[in-house]
Design an enzyme around this catalytic site. Structure first.
Site, PDB file in Angstrom:
ATOM      1  N   GLY A  29       0.833  -1.201   0.000  1.00 31.78           N
ATOM      2  CA  GLY A  29       0.000   0.000   0.000  1.00 31.78           C
ATOM      3  C   GLY A  29       0.864   1.246   0.000  1.00 31.78           C
ATOM      4  N   HIS A  45      -2.471   7.965   6.619  1.00 34.76           N
ATOM      5  CA  HIS A  45      -1.415   8.783   6.000  1.00 34.76           C
ATOM      6  C   HIS A  45      -1.985  10.095   5.462  1.00 34.76           C
ATOM      7  CE1 HIS A  45       2.261   6.437   6.125  1.00 34.76           C
ATOM      8  NE2 HIS A  45       1.677   5.363   5.623  1.00 34.76           N
ATOM      9  N   GLN A  93       2.977   9.962   1.185  1.00 30.73           N
ATOM     10  CA  GLN A  93       4.304   9.364   1.327  1.00 30.73           C
ATOM     11  C   GLN A  93       5.250   9.750   0.194  1.00 30.73           C
ATOM     12  OE1 GLN A  93       2.389   5.320   2.000  1.00 30.73           O
ATOM     13  NE2 GLN A  93       4.270   5.092   3.174  1.00 30.73           N
ATOM     14  N   CYS A 117       5.573  -0.057   7.316  1.00 31.26           N
ATOM     15  CA  CYS A 117       5.271   1.106   6.480  1.00 31.26           C
ATOM     16  C   CYS A 117       6.522   1.463   5.678  1.00 31.26           C
ATOM     17  CB  CYS A 117       4.872   2.286   7.376  1.00 31.26           C
ATOM     18  SG  CYS A 117       4.489   3.787   6.464  1.00 31.26           S
ATOM     19  N   LEU A 118       6.336   1.777   4.419  1.00 32.26           N
ATOM     20  CA  LEU A 118       7.470   2.164   3.572  1.00 32.26           C
ATOM     21  C   LEU A 118       8.133   3.446   4.078  1.00 32.26           C
ATOM     22  CD1 LEU A 118       6.006   1.317   0.063  1.00 32.26           C
ATOM     23  CD2 LEU A 118       7.915   0.190   1.209  1.00 32.26           C
ATOM     24  N   HIS A 128      -4.764   1.983   7.337  1.00 28.23           N
ATOM     25  CA  HIS A 128      -3.383   2.480   7.464  1.00 28.23           C
ATOM     26  C   HIS A 128      -3.114   3.590   6.437  1.00 28.23           C
ATOM     27  CE1 HIS A 128       1.140   1.611   7.874  1.00 28.23           C
ATOM     28  NE2 HIS A 128       1.063   2.332   6.767  1.00 28.23           N
ATOM     29  N   GLU A 129      -3.554   3.361   5.196  1.00 27.73           N
ATOM     30  CA  GLU A 129      -3.264   4.329   4.128  1.00 27.73           C
ATOM     31  C   GLU A 129      -4.097   5.607   4.289  1.00 27.73           C
ATOM     32  OE1 GLU A 129      -0.662   3.780   2.607  1.00 27.73           O
ATOM     33  OE2 GLU A 129      -0.482   1.633   2.974  1.00 27.73           O
TER      34      GLU A 129
HETATM   35  C1  QAP Z   1       0.849  -0.844   5.041  1.00 27.35           C
HETATM   36  O1  QAP Z   1       3.022  -1.174   4.189  1.00 27.35           O
HETATM   37  C2  QAP Z   1       0.559  -2.110   5.813  1.00 27.35           C
HETATM   38  O2  QAP Z   1       9.675  -1.725   6.708  1.00 27.35           O
HETATM   39  C3  QAP Z   1       1.674  -1.038   3.795  1.00 27.35           C
HETATM   40  O3  QAP Z   1      11.684  -2.309   5.041  1.00 27.35           O
HETATM   41  C4  QAP Z   1       1.556  -3.013   6.146  1.00 27.35           C
HETATM   42  O4  QAP Z   1       3.681  -1.934   2.192  1.00 27.35           O
HETATM   43  C5  QAP Z   1      -0.713  -2.368   6.218  1.00 27.35           C
HETATM   44  C6  QAP Z   1       7.756  -2.282   3.661  1.00 27.35           C
HETATM   45  C7  QAP Z   1       1.265  -4.164   6.860  1.00 27.35           C
HETATM   46  C8  QAP Z   1      -1.017  -3.528   6.927  1.00 27.35           C
HETATM   47  C9  QAP Z   1      -0.047  -4.429   7.235  1.00 27.35           C
HETATM   48  C10 QAP Z   1       8.060  -1.985   4.971  1.00 27.35           C
HETATM   49  C11 QAP Z   1       8.795  -2.593   2.799  1.00 27.35           C
HETATM   50  C12 QAP Z   1       6.370  -2.245   3.146  1.00 27.35           C
HETATM   51  C13 QAP Z   1       9.372  -2.017   5.418  1.00 27.35           C
HETATM   52  C14 QAP Z   1       3.966  -1.651   3.327  1.00 27.35           C
HETATM   53  C15 QAP Z   1      10.403  -2.310   4.541  1.00 27.35           C
HETATM   54  C16 QAP Z   1      10.123  -2.606   3.233  1.00 27.35           C
HETATM   55  C17 QAP Z   1       5.324  -1.770   3.870  1.00 27.35           C
HETATM   56 CO    CO Z   2       2.435   3.471   5.586  1.00 30.01          CO
END
Ligand code: QAP
Ligand code: CO
Length: 177
Positions: A46, A137, A51, A91-92, A133-134
């Site tokens: 997401g 943001h 972001q 989270c990215l 979550h999004e």
């Molecule tokens: C939000 O997050 C989310 O730390 C999206 O080193 C995540 O795509 C909602 C990511 C989990 C619900 C459950 C995170 C990639 C990606 C990192 C993501 C990383 C590389 C996160």
């Molecule tokens: Co995020």
């Protein structure tokens, strides 16, 4: 198509409240493609416009195994929430950190698609958590805001240290003119 730069906590621009999108045109659809490219490349499930430093209400998501179910929500609004669920989130914009967060278990969300058509989606599980979550943001909120200040400050220190080390590395490899 272009990959966009992702802002990292504690960058203050992540605290900006996004405003509604008023024109859904080819320019916006190009930008949505760039957001998908940025999300898939990361890789992530997401990404919110906030972001990538674009402060309009737009999110893209793909929670599918094969990364072939892209979803785009413009001006999303959650119209119904039910139940409580705890899930580990990442989270990215907070790379390398994963923590449990409590969210609504099932939601109904109303939004516009990339053609400007209104749609409504009722869902649960990972997709429901990801949408919440999004949308956070877009309101300048991060998943680590739900943690204790102690945990959040530890994450802040580690990321600031990491960024400092990185910019030093970059400065050293930059040729002096
Ligand atoms: C939000 O997050 C989310 O730390 C999206 O080193 C995540 O795509 C909602 C990511 C989990 C619900 C459950 C995170 C990639 C990606 C990192 C993501 C990383 C590389 C996160
Ligand atoms: Co995020």
């Amino acid at each position: 198509m272009a990959k966009l730069e992702i802002l990292h906590f504690p960058d203050n621009r992540l605290r900006t409240k996004a405003t509604d999108i008023t024109a859904i045109d080819d320019d916006l659809r190009c930008f949505i493609d760039d957001m998908y490219e940025t999300m898939y490349d990361a890789p992530g499930i997401g990404l919110a416009a906030t972001q990538v430093n674009f402060h309009k209400r737009l999110i893209v998501i793909d929670v599918s195994e094969d990364k072939n179910e892209p979803l785009c929500f413009i001006n999303p609004i959650i119209t119904h929430k039910d139940g409580i669920e705890m899930m580990q989130e990442g989270c990215l914009s907070v790379p390398g950190f994963y923590e449990d967060v409590e969210r609504a278990e099932s939601i109904t969300v109303k939004a516009l698609d990339s053609q400007g058509e209104t749609f409504e989606l009722s869902t649960d599980g990972l997709l429901a958590v990801c949408i919440q979550h999004e949308i956070d943001h877009l309101d300048g909120k991060l998943f680590i805001d739900y943690l204790s200040p102690l945990k959040r400050n530890r994450i802040r220190k580690k990321l600031v240290q990491h960024h400092k080390a990185q910019s030093k590395e970059n400065a050293q490899s930059d040729p002096v003119l």
